[in-house]
Write an enzyme that holds these catalytic residues in place. Sequence first.
Site, PDB file in Angstrom:
ATOM      1  N   THR A 299       6.075  -4.966  -4.983  1.00  0.00           N
ATOM      2  CA  THR A 299       6.099  -3.966  -3.919  1.00  0.00           C
ATOM      3  C   THR A 299       4.807  -3.148  -3.945  1.00  0.00           C
ATOM      4  O   THR A 299       4.368  -2.719  -5.013  1.00  0.00           O
ATOM      5  CB  THR A 299       7.305  -3.033  -4.097  1.00  0.00           C
ATOM      6  OG1 THR A 299       8.497  -3.807  -4.059  1.00  0.00           O
ATOM      7  CG2 THR A 299       7.360  -1.978  -3.014  1.00  0.00           C
ATOM      8  N   THR A 300       4.210  -2.927  -2.792  1.00  0.00           N
ATOM      9  CA  THR A 300       2.977  -2.147  -2.720  1.00  0.00           C
ATOM     10  C   THR A 300       3.239  -0.784  -2.070  1.00  0.00           C
ATOM     11  O   THR A 300       4.350  -0.484  -1.662  1.00  0.00           O
ATOM     12  CB  THR A 300       1.889  -2.900  -1.935  1.00  0.00           C
ATOM     13  OG1 THR A 300       2.362  -3.169  -0.602  1.00  0.00           O
ATOM     14  CG2 THR A 300       1.549  -4.217  -2.613  1.00  0.00           C
TER      15      THR A 300
ATOM     16  N   GLY B 140      14.999  -7.285  -2.153  1.00  0.00           N
ATOM     17  CA  GLY B 140      14.266  -7.504  -0.907  1.00  0.00           C
ATOM     18  C   GLY B 140      14.350  -8.954  -0.487  1.00  0.00           C
ATOM     19  O   GLY B 140      13.391  -9.528   0.021  1.00  0.00           O
TER      20      GLY B 140
ATOM     21  N   HIS C 215      -5.238  -7.378   7.178  1.00  0.00           N
ATOM     22  CA  HIS C 215      -3.879  -7.897   7.189  1.00  0.00           C
ATOM     23  C   HIS C 215      -3.312  -7.875   8.607  1.00  0.00           C
ATOM     24  O   HIS C 215      -3.900  -7.304   9.518  1.00  0.00           O
ATOM     25  CB  HIS C 215      -2.981  -7.066   6.267  1.00  0.00           C
ATOM     26  CG  HIS C 215      -3.196  -7.337   4.812  1.00  0.00           C
ATOM     27  ND1 HIS C 215      -4.215  -6.762   4.091  1.00  0.00           N
ATOM     28  CD2 HIS C 215      -2.532  -8.138   3.951  1.00  0.00           C
ATOM     29  CE1 HIS C 215      -4.162  -7.185   2.845  1.00  0.00           C
ATOM     30  NE2 HIS C 215      -3.147  -8.017   2.722  1.00  0.00           N
TER      31      HIS C 215
ATOM     32  N   MET D 298       8.622 -12.070   1.816  1.00  0.00           N
ATOM     33  CA  MET D 298       8.378 -12.587   0.473  1.00  0.00           C
ATOM     34  C   MET D 298       9.665 -13.082  -0.177  1.00  0.00           C
ATOM     35  O   MET D 298       9.664 -14.108  -0.868  1.00  0.00           O
ATOM     36  CB  MET D 298       7.732 -11.514  -0.401  1.00  0.00           C
ATOM     37  CG  MET D 298       6.219 -11.457  -0.283  1.00  0.00           C
ATOM     38  SD  MET D 298       5.426 -13.020  -0.778  1.00  0.00           S
ATOM     39  CE  MET D 298       5.955 -13.125  -2.484  1.00  0.00           C
TER      40      MET D 298
ATOM     41  N   LYS E   5       1.553  -4.547   8.853  1.00  0.00           N
ATOM     42  CA  LYS E   5       1.498  -4.053   7.473  1.00  0.00           C
ATOM     43  C   LYS E   5       1.527  -2.534   7.467  1.00  0.00           C
ATOM     44  O   LYS E   5       0.795  -1.878   8.219  1.00  0.00           O
ATOM     45  CB  LYS E   5       0.259  -4.566   6.756  1.00  0.00           C
ATOM     46  CG  LYS E   5       0.233  -4.185   5.277  1.00  0.00           C
ATOM     47  CD  LYS E   5      -0.832  -4.942   4.522  1.00  0.00           C
ATOM     48  CE  LYS E   5      -0.898  -4.523   3.061  1.00  0.00           C
ATOM     49  NZ  LYS E   5       0.384  -4.732   2.357  1.00  0.00           N
TER      50      LYS E   5
ATOM     51  N   THR F 118      -3.532  -5.067  -2.820  1.00  0.00           N
ATOM     52  CA  THR F 118      -4.551  -5.960  -3.379  1.00  0.00           C
ATOM     53  C   THR F 118      -5.911  -5.279  -3.408  1.00  0.00           C
ATOM     54  O   THR F 118      -6.658  -5.383  -4.386  1.00  0.00           O
ATOM     55  CB  THR F 118      -4.635  -7.259  -2.572  1.00  0.00           C
ATOM     56  OG1 THR F 118      -3.339  -7.849  -2.534  1.00  0.00           O
ATOM     57  CG2 THR F 118      -5.630  -8.217  -3.185  1.00  0.00           C
TER      58      THR F 118
END
Length: 242
Positions: free
Chosen positions: A75-76, A8, A131, A13, A135, A142
Amino acid sequence: MTSIGIFGSMGRMGQAIVAVAPQLGAQIAGGCDQGDDTAELARKADVLVDFSAPAALEAHLAAARAAWTPIMIGTTGLSERHHALITQAAGEIPVLQTGNTSMGIALLARLVREAAARLGPDWDIEIVEMHHRNKADAPSGTALMLGEAAAHGIGTTLSAAAVTDRAGLTGPRADGTIGMASLRGGSVVGDHSVVFATAGERIELIHRADDRAIFARGAVRGALWLKDQQPGRYTMDQVLGM
């Protein structure tokens, strides 16, 4: 100098990590994005970081395992299946998985867990996160991380305690639940609040991120720490020595 490979690398990021890595004593081994050779990057890096997308995680874990290269996953939006794959990979290589790479958030999660355990069942727990408007996942990784910390503190699991869909005539708040609310708008990097409330008083633990570089610094610090670990599944708590 430790070399870091980035899954990524063209994302926000990934670019932030490229910018801060030299300041922290690391160099970039290369980057990998959709359609690139994951195996080659895994072979030439000392440690990998993944800030791509959930759909790519299985291939990235496979590449890391094949090359015996540690991998840090930021990664979320991960599913139970993803977590099962991470645990499986951790039987062979060091894996650090976290919903947030900020050192401040790592400490906040520890404080939330301790507060939930010490305050007891008379205190209600609510988590609010905000956020930027783009997003894709909610609640944020988090918020889930903080929710898991709170659930651990009260002796349950987040899957059993979380309430994310309040609307209409919901009735009184159920005991032992953890409320979670997600706000989206503007360019907010990341705000998280954990509220402990009981009759007559309230405690709020808050973290506000103003600069994406904090996550990049934490990711590099986590990757440098992970490189020297034995196979296993690790958290940011352990990077901080907690």
